[in-house]
Enzyme design. Structure first.
Site, PDB file in Angstrom:
ATOM      1  N   TYR A   7     -32.892  23.239 -37.074  1.00 25.72           N
ATOM      2  CA  TYR A   7     -32.359  24.517 -37.569  1.00 25.72           C
ATOM      3  C   TYR A   7     -30.968  24.350 -38.167  1.00 25.72           C
ATOM      4  CZ  TYR A   7     -29.692  24.019 -33.336  1.00 25.72           C
ATOM      5  OH  TYR A   7     -28.863  23.496 -32.376  1.00 25.72           O
ATOM      6  N   LEU A  10     -29.816  18.942 -39.690  1.00 20.94           N
ATOM      7  CA  LEU A  10     -30.925  18.013 -39.966  1.00 20.94           C
ATOM      8  C   LEU A  10     -31.951  18.583 -40.958  1.00 20.94           C
ATOM      9  CD1 LEU A  10     -31.579  16.685 -36.339  1.00 20.94           C
ATOM     10  CD2 LEU A  10     -30.693  15.335 -38.245  1.00 20.94           C
ATOM     11  N   GLU A  82     -28.097  13.298 -31.238  1.00 22.20           N
ATOM     12  CA  GLU A  82     -27.628  14.622 -30.814  1.00 22.20           C
ATOM     13  C   GLU A  82     -26.926  14.570 -29.449  1.00 22.20           C
ATOM     14  OE1 GLU A  82     -27.378  16.740 -32.941  1.00 22.20           O
ATOM     15  OE2 GLU A  82     -29.009  16.557 -34.375  1.00 22.20           O
TER      16      GLU A  82
HETATM   17  N1  PCA Z   1     -28.661  19.207 -35.833  1.00 21.48           N
HETATM   18  C1  PCA Z   1     -29.793  19.663 -35.077  1.00 21.48           C
HETATM   19  C2  PCA Z   1     -29.195  20.539 -34.052  1.00 21.48           C
HETATM   20  C3  PCA Z   1     -27.973  21.072 -34.680  1.00 21.48           C
HETATM   21  C4  PCA Z   1     -27.642  20.097 -35.728  1.00 21.48           C
HETATM   22  O1  PCA Z   1     -26.636  20.036 -36.384  1.00 21.48           O
HETATM   23  C5  PCA Z   1     -30.715  20.446 -35.968  1.00 21.48           C
HETATM   24  O2  PCA Z   1     -30.551  20.469 -37.188  1.00 21.48           O
HETATM   25  O3  PCA Z   1     -31.631  21.090 -35.445  1.00 21.48           O
END
Ligand code: PCA
Length: 152
Positions: A7, A10, A82
């Site tokens: 979300y 990524l 992450e």
């Molecule tokens: N990356 C992960 C979690 C938040 C972020 O910056 C993502 O895109 O879901």
């Protein structure tokens, strides 16, 4: 294989997307766009303008993102990337599929589950920050994501 809902940084056209497509990290195949069934606060926080989905169902907005089918190697890579479990936690979220994907037997409106990088540990003021339904580093909020290599 596993499903991961992204979300934030990524997503396609967001700053960390190249990590998803680097085959050195494992395999990731785009399945569909999707939106969370429940509302969650998606906030932008820290000096680096990092997007966080707070695991507080019922608050905030239904959050839009993308679902990927990933192999074990990519899942392990994303957990490392992450910083699970210190920065994010990998939890399960219920999603409403937004696209048809015949091969995967997905139709718009159907419900699926996927992993998501959410957080259950956050600063006390984060739940009162503005919330978003569709993260964009270059959005009107002006809170451009600071790449890891540019952090102090
Ligand atoms: N990356 C992960 C979690 C938040 C972020 O910056 C993502 O895109 O879901």
């Amino acid at each position: 294989m596993h499903r991961v809902f992204v979300y934030g940084s990524l997503k396609r056209s967001q700053p960390n997307y190249p990590y998803m497509t680097d085959s050195n990290n494992g395999k990731a195949e785009f399945l569909s766009t999707a939106v969370t069934v429940q509302k969650y606060p998606l906030v932008i926080a820290t000096n680096y303008n990092i997007p966080f989905l707070l695991n507080l169902p019922g608050q905030g907005k239904r959050v839009n993102g993308e679902v990927y089918k990933v192999d074990e190697k990519m899942l392990k890579y994303l957990d490392w990337f992450e910083k699970v479990p210190t920065m994010y936690q990998r939890t399960v979220v219920e999603l409403e599929v937004k696209m048809a994907n015949r091969e995967e037997n997905l139709s718009p409106g159907s419900i699926m589950e996927a992993f998501v990088y959410s957080t259950t540990t956050y600063q006390p003021d984060w739940p009162s920050l503005p919330t978003y339904d569709n993260y964009d580093s270059n959005g009107d909020h002006g809170l451009k994501f600071v790449l890891r290599e540019d952090r102090k």
